[in-house]
Design an enzyme around this catalytic site. Structure first.
Site, PDB file in Angstrom:
ATOM      1  N   GLY A 145       0.820  -1.260   0.145  1.00  0.00           N
ATOM      2  CA  GLY A 145       0.084  -0.079   0.022  1.00  0.00           C
ATOM      3  C   GLY A 145       0.894   1.378  -0.087  1.00  0.00           C
ATOM      4  CB  CYS A 146       0.432   4.419  -1.520  1.00  0.00           C
ATOM      5  SG  CYS A 146      -1.165   4.877  -1.146  1.00  0.00           S
ATOM      6  CE1 TYR A 147      -1.811   8.065   3.485  1.00  0.00           C
ATOM      7  CE2 TYR A 147      -3.495   6.703   2.949  1.00  0.00           C
ATOM      8  CZ  TYR A 147      -3.174   8.086   3.332  1.00  0.00           C
ATOM      9  OH  TYR A 147      -3.827   9.105   3.074  1.00  0.00           O
TER      10      TYR A 147
END
EC number: 1.2.1.38
Length: 343
Positions: A145-147
């Site tokens: 995921g980007c986070y």
């Protein structure tokens, strides 16, 4: 050798970014493009910036349409990649940009995603210790995921150097609206978004929370804890994460600086900024770069680490292609750049 690539979910933001990068990759040829409700249209109706592919017909996402390719990228909604991946041969390199195969704990998946766990694939974050060797020998990749990519790379040097234990970590991260996808939602309308910043997924309920904890454990933390609060800010792309954690006794500012410089000295896409210079999301737009810096707040005994990346590039499609390169035995940076767009 040229590798043939199919992209499922080609009309969304993640699929479009995968295609943008693949168009500049010298070792691949782009084959079938597929999607769900937009099947039967042309790609130019959805991704007008991808001029060389504008006349391509968008096919239905089926095993037949994805067959015959060396590589398949899945840029599909969470919970839908598992069924598609199960239909693809073992020898095909499948890169899932969704969440389906990221988590190792089925109970965590059930808690946060409310559906059956599809399984666990090698994790597409090459900067994790030992992960490049794992990616080099796999035909299945789960893109982070980007986070979690941002928060993990912000704290990685502190964890691997033993400056923090991984407990009482606080992550506050602001993201652009593209992270929510193309779906029509009232809070993403221009009138609602511009001129405002808002928090969401507050109180430990955001789906990236268990992924952060999983990564901190991989980096040596024993029973880590994290309070993660995502923020929506009025920009199209980018994530800026501020990560803080208590340091162990005796840690100095010099220790923090040395840990970050040593951890990322040979990383092609992670750039440690000079002391006192802090990351800005505008400097990494369109690139696979991560800008990071950290300092010690001696009054509270906490490290303050800040990292930024382009959520669609290094946070999704760029990280996917970086991992694909490793799996194919290509130079890791093929088709990718660490140079952002300014202003």
């Amino acid at each position: 050798m040229t590798f043939s690539v199919a992209v499922a979910g080609c009309t969304g933001y993640a699929g479009g970014e995968v295609l943008r990068l693949l168009l500049g990759h010298p070792e691949v040829s782009i084959g079938n493009l597929t999607a769900g409700s937009s099947a039967g249209t042309h790609l130019g109706q959805h991704q007008p910036h991808l001029v060389p592919l504008a006349d391509r017909e968008v096919l239905e996402t089926t095993a037949e349409n994805l067959a015959g390719h060396d590589i398949v990228f899945l840029a599909l909604p969470h919970g839908t990649s598992g069924a598609v991946a199960a239909l693809l041969p073992d020898e095909v390199l499948v890169v899932d940009c969704g969440a389906d195969f990221r988590l190792a704990d089925p109970q965590m998946w059930l808690k946060y995603y409310k559906s059956e766990h599809a399984g666990t694939w090698p994790y597409g974050l090459p900067e994790l210790p030992g992960q490049r060797e794992t990616l080099a020998s796999t035909r299945r990749i789960a893109v982070p995921g980007c986070y979690p990519t941002t928060g993990t790379l912000a704290l990685l040097p502190a964890l691997t150097a033993g400056l923090v234990t991984g407990r009482d970590v606080v992550v506050a991260a602001a993201s652009g609206s593209s992270g929510a996808g193309k779906g029509l939602k009232p809070n993403l309308l221009g009138a609602e978004l511009f001129g405002s910043a808002s928090a969401y997924g507050v109180g430990g309920v955001h789906r990236h929370t268990p992924e952060l904890l999983q990564n901190f454990t991989r980096l040596g933390a024993d029973a880590p804890t994290v309070s993660f609060t995502p923020l929506l800010v009025p920009m199209s792309r980018g994530i800026l994460a501020v990560v803080t954690a208590p340091v162990v006794d005796g840690v100095t500012e010099a220790d923090v600086r040395a840990a970050y410089e040593q951890a990322y000295a040979d990383e092609p896409f992670v750039h440690v900024l000079p002391a006192g210079q802090w990351p800005q999301s505008q400097h990494v737009v369109g690139s696979n770069a991560v800008h990071v810096n950290a300092t010690l707040d001696p009054d509270v005994g906490r490290i303050i680490a800040i990292a930024t990346l382009d959520n669609l590039c290094k946070g999704t499609a760029g990280g996917a292609i970086q991992s694909m390169n490793l799996a194919l035995g290509l130079p890791e940076g093929t088709g990718l750049t660490s140079i952002g767009v300014a202003p």
